[in-house]
Design an enzyme around this catalytic site. Structure first.
Site, PDB file in Angstrom:
ATOM      1  N   GLY A 155       0.855  -1.187   0.000  1.00 24.02           N
ATOM      2  CA  GLY A 155       0.000   0.000   0.000  1.00 24.02           C
ATOM      3  C   GLY A 155       0.891   1.237   0.000  1.00 24.02           C
ATOM      4  N   ARG A 156       0.423   2.287   0.682  1.00 18.71           N
ATOM      5  CA  ARG A 156       1.183   3.552   0.658  1.00 18.71           C
ATOM      6  C   ARG A 156       2.605   3.361   1.191  1.00 18.71           C
ATOM      7  NH1 ARG A 156      -4.386   5.594   2.277  1.00 18.71           N
ATOM      8  NH2 ARG A 156      -3.913   4.309   4.078  1.00 18.71           N
ATOM      9  N   ILE A 157       2.717   2.805   2.409  1.00 19.37           N
ATOM     10  CA  ILE A 157       4.048   2.687   3.023  1.00 19.37           C
ATOM     11  C   ILE A 157       4.861   1.588   2.340  1.00 19.37           C
ATOM     12  CG2 ILE A 157       5.295   2.237   5.185  1.00 19.37           C
ATOM     13  CD1 ILE A 157       2.783   3.436   6.645  1.00 19.37           C
ATOM     14  N   ARG A 177      -3.910  -8.966  -0.630  1.00 23.58           N
ATOM     15  CA  ARG A 177      -5.109  -9.614  -1.149  1.00 23.58           C
ATOM     16  C   ARG A 177      -5.384  -9.260  -2.616  1.00 23.58           C
ATOM     17  NH1 ARG A 177      -8.914  -7.510   3.488  1.00 23.58           N
ATOM     18  NH2 ARG A 177      -7.752  -5.683   2.793  1.00 23.58           N
ATOM     19  N   ALA A 238       4.531  -2.202  11.240  1.00 25.46           N
ATOM     20  CA  ALA A 238       3.071  -2.099  11.042  1.00 25.46           C
ATOM     21  C   ALA A 238       2.363  -2.121  12.393  1.00 25.46           C
ATOM     22  CB  ALA A 238       2.597  -3.207  10.117  1.00 25.46           C
ATOM     23  N   ARG A 239       2.132  -3.308  12.940  1.00 27.06           N
ATOM     24  CA  ARG A 239       1.542  -3.430  14.277  1.00 27.06           C
ATOM     25  C   ARG A 239       2.094  -4.690  14.928  1.00 27.06           C
ATOM     26  NH1 ARG A 239       0.538   1.176  14.112  1.00 27.06           N
ATOM     27  NH2 ARG A 239      -1.475   2.221  14.309  1.00 27.06           N
ATOM     28  N   GLU A 268       2.158  -2.985  23.683  1.00 25.87           N
ATOM     29  CA  GLU A 268       2.926  -1.763  23.955  1.00 25.87           C
ATOM     30  C   GLU A 268       2.453  -1.101  25.246  1.00 25.87           C
ATOM     31  OE1 GLU A 268       3.088   0.789  20.520  1.00 25.87           O
ATOM     32  OE2 GLU A 268       3.689  -0.879  19.244  1.00 25.87           O
ATOM     33  N   HIS A 286       8.200   2.596  18.743  1.00 29.12           N
ATOM     34  CA  HIS A 286       7.053   3.058  17.935  1.00 29.12           C
ATOM     35  C   HIS A 286       7.253   4.501  17.455  1.00 29.12           C
ATOM     36  CE1 HIS A 286       2.514   2.269  17.129  1.00 29.12           C
ATOM     37  NE2 HIS A 286       3.043   3.027  16.181  1.00 29.12           N
ATOM     38  N   ILE A 287       8.303   4.676  16.650  1.00 30.82           N
ATOM     39  CA  ILE A 287       8.646   6.025  16.159  1.00 30.82           C
ATOM     40  C   ILE A 287       8.571   6.105  14.636  1.00 30.82           C
ATOM     41  CG2 ILE A 287      10.036   6.811  18.121  1.00 30.82           C
ATOM     42  CD1 ILE A 287      12.546   5.819  16.560  1.00 30.82           C
ATOM     43  N   GLY A 288       7.795   5.192  14.025  1.00 28.19           N
ATOM     44  CA  GLY A 288       7.723   5.152  12.565  1.00 28.19           C
ATOM     45  C   GLY A 288       7.457   6.513  11.933  1.00 28.19           C
TER      46      GLY A 288
HETATM   47  P1  NAP Z   1      -2.442   1.108   3.241  1.00 20.72           P
HETATM   48  O1  NAP Z   1      -2.039   2.090   2.205  1.00 20.72           O
HETATM   49  O2  NAP Z   1      -3.880   0.853   3.459  1.00 20.72           O
HETATM   50  O3  NAP Z   1      -1.704  -0.273   2.886  1.00 20.72           O
HETATM   51  C1  NAP Z   1      -1.990  -1.451   3.551  1.00 20.72           C
HETATM   52  C2  NAP Z   1      -1.721  -2.605   2.585  1.00 20.72           C
HETATM   53  O4  NAP Z   1      -1.917  -3.825   3.318  1.00 20.72           O
HETATM   54  C3  NAP Z   1      -2.653  -2.617   1.385  1.00 20.72           C
HETATM   55  O5  NAP Z   1      -1.883  -2.644   0.219  1.00 20.72           O
HETATM   56  C4  NAP Z   1      -3.513  -3.863   1.572  1.00 20.72           C
HETATM   57  O6  NAP Z   1      -3.748  -4.510   0.319  1.00 20.72           O
HETATM   58  C5  NAP Z   1      -2.623  -4.738   2.462  1.00 20.72           C
HETATM   59  N1  NAP Z   1      -3.429  -5.652   3.279  1.00 20.72           N
HETATM   60  C6  NAP Z   1      -4.548  -5.360   3.980  1.00 20.72           C
HETATM   61  N2  NAP Z   1      -5.017  -6.477   4.564  1.00 20.72           N
HETATM   62  C7  NAP Z   1      -4.197  -7.477   4.203  1.00 20.72           C
HETATM   63  C8  NAP Z   1      -4.178  -8.873   4.466  1.00 20.72           C
HETATM   64  N3  NAP Z   1      -5.123  -9.453   5.199  1.00 20.72           N
HETATM   65  N4  NAP Z   1      -3.167  -9.610   3.939  1.00 20.72           N
HETATM   66  C9  NAP Z   1      -2.219  -9.023   3.177  1.00 20.72           C
HETATM   67  N5  NAP Z   1      -2.183  -7.713   2.880  1.00 20.72           N
HETATM   68  C10 NAP Z   1      -3.164  -6.948   3.388  1.00 20.72           C
HETATM   69  O7  NAP Z   1      -1.836   1.497   4.650  1.00 20.72           O
HETATM   70  P2  NAP Z   1      -0.493   2.307   4.962  1.00 20.72           P
HETATM   71  O8  NAP Z   1      -0.783   3.754   4.991  1.00 20.72           O
HETATM   72  O9  NAP Z   1       0.595   1.791   4.080  1.00 20.72           O
HETATM   73  O10 NAP Z   1      -0.259   1.836   6.482  1.00 20.72           O
HETATM   74  C11 NAP Z   1      -0.068   0.474   6.791  1.00 20.72           C
HETATM   75  C12 NAP Z   1      -0.011   0.236   8.283  1.00 20.72           C
HETATM   76  O11 NAP Z   1       1.216   0.718   8.799  1.00 20.72           O
HETATM   77  C13 NAP Z   1      -1.069   0.961   9.116  1.00 20.72           C
HETATM   78  O12 NAP Z   1      -2.279   0.249   9.158  1.00 20.72           O
HETATM   79  C14 NAP Z   1      -0.433   1.052  10.476  1.00 20.72           C
HETATM   80  O13 NAP Z   1      -0.816  -0.044  11.270  1.00 20.72           O
HETATM   81  C15 NAP Z   1       1.066   0.964  10.179  1.00 20.72           C
HETATM   82  N6  NAP Z   1       1.792   2.205  10.522  1.00 20.72           N
HETATM   83  C16 NAP Z   1       2.699   2.194  11.530  1.00 20.72           C
HETATM   84  C17 NAP Z   1       3.410   3.330  11.811  1.00 20.72           C
HETATM   85  C18 NAP Z   1       4.446   3.355  12.895  1.00 20.72           C
HETATM   86  O14 NAP Z   1       4.589   4.366  13.542  1.00 20.72           O
HETATM   87  N7  NAP Z   1       5.177   2.287  13.099  1.00 20.72           N
HETATM   88  C19 NAP Z   1       3.196   4.502  11.087  1.00 20.72           C
HETATM   89  C20 NAP Z   1       2.260   4.475  10.080  1.00 20.72           C
HETATM   90  C21 NAP Z   1       1.558   3.320   9.798  1.00 20.72           C
HETATM   91  P3  NAP Z   1      -5.059  -5.434   0.129  1.00 20.72           P
HETATM   92  O15 NAP Z   1      -6.214  -4.683   0.720  1.00 20.72           O
HETATM   93  O16 NAP Z   1      -5.137  -5.632  -1.341  1.00 20.72           O
HETATM   94  O17 NAP Z   1      -4.770  -6.710   0.834  1.00 20.72           O
HETATM   95  C1  GLV Z   2       1.061   4.865  13.724  1.00 23.91           C
HETATM   96  O1  GLV Z   2       1.346   3.846  14.255  1.00 23.91           O
HETATM   97  C2  GLV Z   2       0.056   5.018  12.725  1.00 23.91           C
HETATM   98  O2  GLV Z   2      -0.692   4.065  12.453  1.00 23.91           O
HETATM   99  O3  GLV Z   2      -0.046   6.124  12.194  1.00 23.91           O
END
Ligand code: NAP
Ligand code: GLV
Length: 323
Positions: A155-157, A177, A238-239, A268, A286-288
């Site tokens: 996805g985005r990240i 998926r 991610a989580r 956490e 958790h400083i992503g």
């Molecule tokens: P996003 O753009 O929605 O991307 C998520 C990707 O995961 C999508 O491409 C989706 O594709 C895939 N996905 C969803 N369900 C799935 C499954 N069951 N099996 C396999 N792939 C699956 O989200 P994003 O903005 O990249 O953010 C992703 C996650 O990063 C967030 O939800 C958050 O938990 C985490 N995050 C953490 C931090 C941090 O501080 N560490 C910061 C930002 C975000 P499909 O729907 O086609 O499966």
């Molecule tokens: C951080 O963990 C976020 O999901 O933005």
């Protein structure tokens, strides 16, 4: 005259975007979020809640918030919120996508480099006076340049990580998926692998970028971790609950994993004690998204979501159930 809607702001947000609420709304802030005395004192009047990932917004809490109309999470992930319960009550949920994408991809890459090339371990060794001079066999790690990187969730990240991987000459695989278009795959230089297990068997490093859902909880189970390529590296920004932490500690101790880089944890701020004693895991708190500009942009987006919603306009980023 109707009183101004009450907006509760959890914690302290970076930047000055909260100030935009003053004058338009009745604003209450609570340092410890929904656990604060300030929140307890105003909960029955709260119409908008600016929430943090540390605030668990569940059915029990919602039952105590009769006037709540919007939860504006200061995060892109919304696993701290019971989306179905909000939908049943007609409560809108918003998040902060995009503005933190590059920052989180930077950290994922930093963890990959640090874990594979033993940078954090080397830092600890230096500070402990353990460096007695260069030798050809000292602190050998895993080659990063040219490795095969598997991305779970392009996805985005995930895509931002794939763009960085190109600069390191990596071969990028991904699974999720829904397959992306051929055009997007070409632009990102990423090859689709339908099954996670196949990707894990082929990848020298795996970076997790899917949301935490019922489907992804413990996706990296003991059995699955055991199937990863021997000597590979796992990165999770991610989580935490996507990975079985106890099983991860074992996979780092006995194989097949060479190293791991983590930013997120199952419970956490607790970290599994077996991880704390391992040299081959890099632990970030958790400083992503924690570069100042990204965190200020996240706060700004959450505040904009509340202001727009309470003024009768659509929020900038409303979360849709099921995605
Ligand atoms: P996003 O753009 O929605 O991307 C998520 C990707 O995961 C999508 O491409 C989706 O594709 C895939 N996905 C969803 N369900 C799935 C499954 N069951 N099996 C396999 N792939 C699956 O989200 P994003 O903005 O990249 O953010 C992703 C996650 O990063 C967030 O939800 C958050 O938990 C985490 N995050 C953490 C931090 C941090 O501080 N560490 C910061 C930002 C975000 P499909 O729907 O086609 O499966
Ligand atoms: C951080 O963990 C976020 O999901 O933005």
């Amino acid at each position: 005259m109707n009183p101004q809607p009450l907006v509760f702001v959890s914690g302290t947000l970076p930047g000055n975007s909260v100030e935009q609420l003053f004058g338009c709304f009745n604003v209450v802030r609570g340092e410890s979020g929904i656990r604060s005395a300030e929140f307890a004192a105003c909960r029955e009047r709260v119409e908008a809640l600016v929430a943090l990932v540390t605030d668990r917004i569940d059915e029990a809490l919602l039952a105590t918030l009769p006037r709540l109309r919007i939860v504006a999470n200061v995060a892109v992930g919304v696993d701290n919120i019971d989306l179905a319960a909000c939908a049943r009550r007609g409560i809108v949920v918003t998040n902060t996508p995009d503005v933190l994408t590059e920052a989180t991809a930077d950290l994922a890459f930093g963890l990959l480099l640090s874990a594979a090339r033993r940078i954090a371990e080397g830092d600890r060794l230096m500070r402990a006076g353990g460096f007695s001079g260069w030798t050809p066999t000292f602190m050998l790690g895993t080659r990063v340049h040219g490795m095969t990187l598997g991305i779970l969730g392009l996805g985005r990240i995930g895509q931002a990580v794939a763009r960085r991987a190109r600069g390191f000459g990596m071969h990028v695989l991904y699974t999720q998926r829904t397959r992306l278009s051929e055009e997007m795959e070409r632009a990102l230089g990423a090859a689709f692998v339908p099954a996670l297990d196949e990707m894990l068997a082929r990848a020298d490093a795996v970076s997790i970028h899917c949301p935490l859902t019922q489907e992804t909880r413990h996706l990296f189970s003991r059995e699955r971790l055991a199937r990863m390529k021997p000597g590979s590296v796992l990165v999770n920004t991610a989580r935490g609950p996507i990975v079985d932490e106890a099983a991860l500690a074992d996979a780092l101790a006995k194989g097949p994993l060479a190293a791991a880089g983590l930013d997120v944890y199952e419970e956490e701020p607790r970290v599994h004690p077996a991880l704390l004693t391992r040299e081959n895991v890099v632990l970030a708190p958790h400083i992503g998204s924690a570069d100042r500009a990204s965190r200020e942009a996240m706060a700004g987006m959450a505040i904009a979501n509340v202001m727009r919603f309470l003024s009768g306009e659509p929020p900038v980023s409303q979360v849709t159930m099921g995605r």
